[in-house]
Motif scaffolding. Sequence first.
Motif, PDB file in Angstrom:
ATOM      1  N   ILE A  46       0.837  -1.204   0.000  1.00 35.96           N
ATOM      2  CA  ILE A  46       0.000   0.000   0.000  1.00 35.96           C
ATOM      3  C   ILE A  46       0.868   1.249   0.000  1.00 35.96           C
ATOM      4  O   ILE A  46       0.567   2.222  -0.710  1.00 35.96           O
ATOM      5  N   ASN A  47       1.951   1.259   0.750  1.00 33.98           N
ATOM      6  CA  ASN A  47       2.837   2.425   0.729  1.00 33.98           C
ATOM      7  C   ASN A  47       3.491   2.599  -0.637  1.00 33.98           C
ATOM      8  O   ASN A  47       3.677   3.724  -1.102  1.00 33.98           O
ATOM      9  N   ASP A  48       3.806   1.503  -1.319  1.00 33.52           N
ATOM     10  CA  ASP A  48       4.315   1.593  -2.686  1.00 33.52           C
ATOM     11  C   ASP A  48       3.242   2.164  -3.613  1.00 33.52           C
ATOM     12  O   ASP A  48       3.544   2.989  -4.484  1.00 33.52           O
ATOM     13  N   LEU A  49       2.010   1.740  -3.423  1.00 29.99           N
ATOM     14  CA  LEU A  49       0.894   2.264  -4.215  1.00 29.99           C
ATOM     15  C   LEU A  49       0.746   3.767  -4.009  1.00 29.99           C
ATOM     16  O   LEU A  49       0.569   4.526  -4.974  1.00 29.99           O
ATOM     17  N   ARG A  50       0.833   4.226  -2.784  1.00 28.61           N
ATOM     18  CA  ARG A  50       0.756   5.664  -2.492  1.00 28.61           C
ATOM     19  C   ARG A  50       1.865   6.428  -3.212  1.00 28.61           C
ATOM     20  O   ARG A  50       1.631   7.472  -3.816  1.00 28.61           O
ATOM     21  N   ALA A  51       3.080   5.917  -3.134  1.00 30.24           N
ATOM     22  CA  ALA A  51       4.220   6.583  -3.782  1.00 30.24           C
ATOM     23  C   ALA A  51       4.076   6.555  -5.299  1.00 30.24           C
ATOM     24  O   ALA A  51       4.318   7.566  -5.978  1.00 30.24           O
ATOM     25  N   ARG A  52       3.682   5.419  -5.835  1.00 37.14           N
ATOM     26  CA  ARG A  52       3.506   5.292  -7.282  1.00 37.14           C
ATOM     27  C   ARG A  52       2.469   6.304  -7.784  1.00 37.14           C
ATOM     28  O   ARG A  52       2.660   6.949  -8.811  1.00 37.14           O
ATOM     29  N   TYR A  53       1.376   6.443  -7.042  1.00 33.49           N
ATOM     30  CA  TYR A  53       0.344   7.421  -7.403  1.00 33.49           C
ATOM     31  C   TYR A  53       0.959   8.832  -7.520  1.00 33.49           C
ATOM     32  O   TYR A  53       0.769   9.517  -8.521  1.00 33.49           O
ATOM     33  N   HIS A  95       4.097   9.787  -7.936  1.00 32.55           N
ATOM     34  CA  HIS A  95       5.044   9.879  -9.055  1.00 32.55           C
ATOM     35  C   HIS A  95       4.313   9.957 -10.392  1.00 32.55           C
ATOM     36  O   HIS A  95       4.654  10.794 -11.242  1.00 32.55           O
ATOM     37  N   LEU A  96       3.334   9.094 -10.597  1.00 28.82           N
ATOM     38  CA  LEU A  96       2.626   9.076 -11.881  1.00 28.82           C
ATOM     39  C   LEU A  96       1.836  10.354 -12.124  1.00 28.82           C
ATOM     40  O   LEU A  96       1.809  10.868 -13.242  1.00 28.82           O
ATOM     41  N   VAL A  97       1.181  10.879 -11.087  1.00 22.79           N
ATOM     42  CA  VAL A  97       0.442  12.137 -11.248  1.00 22.79           C
ATOM     43  C   VAL A  97       1.418  13.263 -11.580  1.00 22.79           C
ATOM     44  O   VAL A  97       1.188  14.047 -12.508  1.00 22.79           O
ATOM     45  N   ASP A  98       2.509  13.342 -10.838  1.00 24.52           N
ATOM     46  CA  ASP A  98       3.481  14.404 -11.082  1.00 24.52           C
ATOM     47  C   ASP A  98       4.087  14.323 -12.483  1.00 24.52           C
ATOM     48  O   ASP A  98       4.426  15.339 -13.081  1.00 24.52           O
ATOM     49  N   GLU A  99       4.208  13.100 -13.002  1.00 27.78           N
ATOM     50  CA  GLU A  99       4.764  12.904 -14.346  1.00 27.78           C
ATOM     51  C   GLU A  99       3.688  12.940 -15.433  1.00 27.78           C
ATOM     52  O   GLU A  99       3.982  12.709 -16.599  1.00 27.78           O
ATOM     53  N   ARG A 100       2.441  13.204 -15.023  1.00 30.18           N
ATOM     54  CA  ARG A 100       1.296  13.299 -15.939  1.00 30.18           C
ATOM     55  C   ARG A 100       1.073  12.020 -16.733  1.00 30.18           C
ATOM     56  O   ARG A 100       0.669  12.045 -17.877  1.00 30.18           O
ATOM     57  N   ARG A 101       1.301  10.897 -16.112  1.00 27.38           N
ATOM     58  CA  ARG A 101       1.098   9.592 -16.750  1.00 27.38           C
ATOM     59  C   ARG A 101      -0.275   9.080 -16.323  1.00 27.38           C
ATOM     60  O   ARG A 101      -0.407   8.088 -15.614  1.00 27.38           O
ATOM     61  N   ALA A 104      -4.937   2.899 -13.666  1.00 29.48           N
ATOM     62  CA  ALA A 104      -4.758   1.481 -13.342  1.00 29.48           C
ATOM     63  C   ALA A 104      -4.548   1.251 -11.846  1.00 29.48           C
ATOM     64  O   ALA A 104      -4.611   0.115 -11.380  1.00 29.48           O
ATOM     65  N   LEU A 105      -4.353   2.310 -11.081  1.00 30.19           N
ATOM     66  CA  LEU A 105      -4.144   2.187  -9.639  1.00 30.19           C
ATOM     67  C   LEU A 105      -5.456   2.192  -8.851  1.00 30.19           C
ATOM     68  O   LEU A 105      -5.450   1.999  -7.645  1.00 30.19           O
ATOM     69  N   PHE A 106      -6.586   2.417  -9.532  1.00 25.65           N
ATOM     70  CA  PHE A 106      -7.878   2.591  -8.872  1.00 25.65           C
ATOM     71  C   PHE A 106      -8.815   1.413  -9.114  1.00 25.65           C
ATOM     72  O   PHE A 106      -8.776   0.779 -10.167  1.00 25.65           O
ATOM     73  N   THR A 107      -9.701   1.163  -8.154  1.00 27.14           N
ATOM     74  CA  THR A 107     -10.769   0.181  -8.342  1.00 27.14           C
ATOM     75  C   THR A 107     -11.775   0.726  -9.352  1.00 27.14           C
ATOM     76  O   THR A 107     -11.815   1.936  -9.603  1.00 27.14           O
ATOM     77  N   PHE A 108     -12.608  -0.157  -9.906  1.00 26.31           N
ATOM     78  CA  PHE A 108     -13.581   0.263 -10.916  1.00 26.31           C
ATOM     79  C   PHE A 108     -14.597   1.267 -10.357  1.00 26.31           C
ATOM     80  O   PHE A 108     -15.160   2.054 -11.102  1.00 26.31           O
ATOM     81  N   ASP A 109     -14.834   1.241  -9.062  1.00 25.72           N
ATOM     82  CA  ASP A 109     -15.840   2.114  -8.449  1.00 25.72           C
ATOM     83  C   ASP A 109     -15.205   3.176  -7.546  1.00 25.72           C
ATOM     84  O   ASP A 109     -15.858   3.740  -6.674  1.00 25.72           O
ATOM     85  N   SER A 152      -0.221  23.596 -14.075  1.00 28.81           N
ATOM     86  CA  SER A 152       0.586  23.076 -15.179  1.00 28.81           C
ATOM     87  C   SER A 152       1.617  22.047 -14.716  1.00 28.81           C
ATOM     88  O   SER A 152       1.966  21.149 -15.469  1.00 28.81           O
ATOM     89  N   ASN A 153       2.103  22.172 -13.503  1.00 34.06           N
ATOM     90  CA  ASN A 153       3.069  21.221 -12.943  1.00 34.06           C
ATOM     91  C   ASN A 153       2.806  21.087 -11.457  1.00 34.06           C
ATOM     92  O   ASN A 153       2.316  22.025 -10.825  1.00 34.06           O
ATOM     93  N   MET A 154       3.159  19.902 -10.920  1.00 34.53           N
ATOM     94  CA  MET A 154       3.050  19.730  -9.473  1.00 34.53           C
ATOM     95  C   MET A 154       4.002  18.643  -9.011  1.00 34.53           C
ATOM     96  O   MET A 154       4.406  17.781  -9.776  1.00 34.53           O
ATOM     97  N   TRP A 155       4.344  18.738  -7.729  1.00 37.26           N
ATOM     98  CA  TRP A 155       5.251  17.806  -7.106  1.00 37.26           C
ATOM     99  C   TRP A 155       4.687  17.470  -5.728  1.00 37.26           C
ATOM    100  O   TRP A 155       4.591  18.321  -4.870  1.00 37.26           O
ATOM    101  N   HIS A 156       4.310  16.205  -5.545  1.00 31.66           N
ATOM    102  CA  HIS A 156       3.684  15.738  -4.304  1.00 31.66           C
ATOM    103  C   HIS A 156       4.710  15.138  -3.343  1.00 31.66           C
ATOM    104  O   HIS A 156       5.610  14.424  -3.768  1.00 31.66           O
ATOM    105  N   PHE A 157       4.484  15.391  -2.071  1.00 26.99           N
ATOM    106  CA  PHE A 157       5.264  14.754  -1.016  1.00 26.99           C
ATOM    107  C   PHE A 157       4.266  14.285   0.039  1.00 26.99           C
ATOM    108  O   PHE A 157       3.454  15.067   0.519  1.00 26.99           O
TER     109      PHE A 157
END
Length: 159
Positions: A21-28, A30-36, A42-47, A77-82
């Motif tokens: 779960i902590n890896d999932l949080r970090a991946r989220y 990184h991916l948002v910040d990289e606009r991927r 793919a990190l979210f449930t269908f609902d 336009s850009n963001m960096w999450h911590f």
Amino acid sequence: MSEETRSLLERIQHVEDVLAINDLRARYCHLVDERRYEEVLALFTFDAEVHMAGSAVGTEELSRYWTKGAFLALGISNMWHFSHNQTLEIDNDQARGEALIECYAIVNDEPVVIAAKCLEEFRRVDGRWLIAKKSTANTTYYQGPYSEGPTPNSLLWLA
């Protein structure tokens, strides 16, 4: 299987769940910040539900939320999450937690800082942990110009 062995296996599973779960949080982040955004989906449930910079519920709305630019509509336009001070409670295939979020962003060409508490829910689906809910609604502490930073009068939770 002995009770001691079962307990050890349960503890190992708990540690593996926390790490996943902590890896999932970090991946989220990184991916948002990289606009991927396709990979973010793919990190979210269908609902899943998202209540941050707008709201979306379910795969179709989440797809529009990310790919049509919920953040772009707000001038981001850009963001960096911590993510800091994360908590987590796991109950079988469900989990919930909180994380303090510090986000630096460029909004309408101006640097801003955002501080908030993110309320999160996770669900294990087919052996994989996914995000079921993320919300900063009513938990934003500060959002304002980076050059000014938070002051006692600008902290939203004191209002």
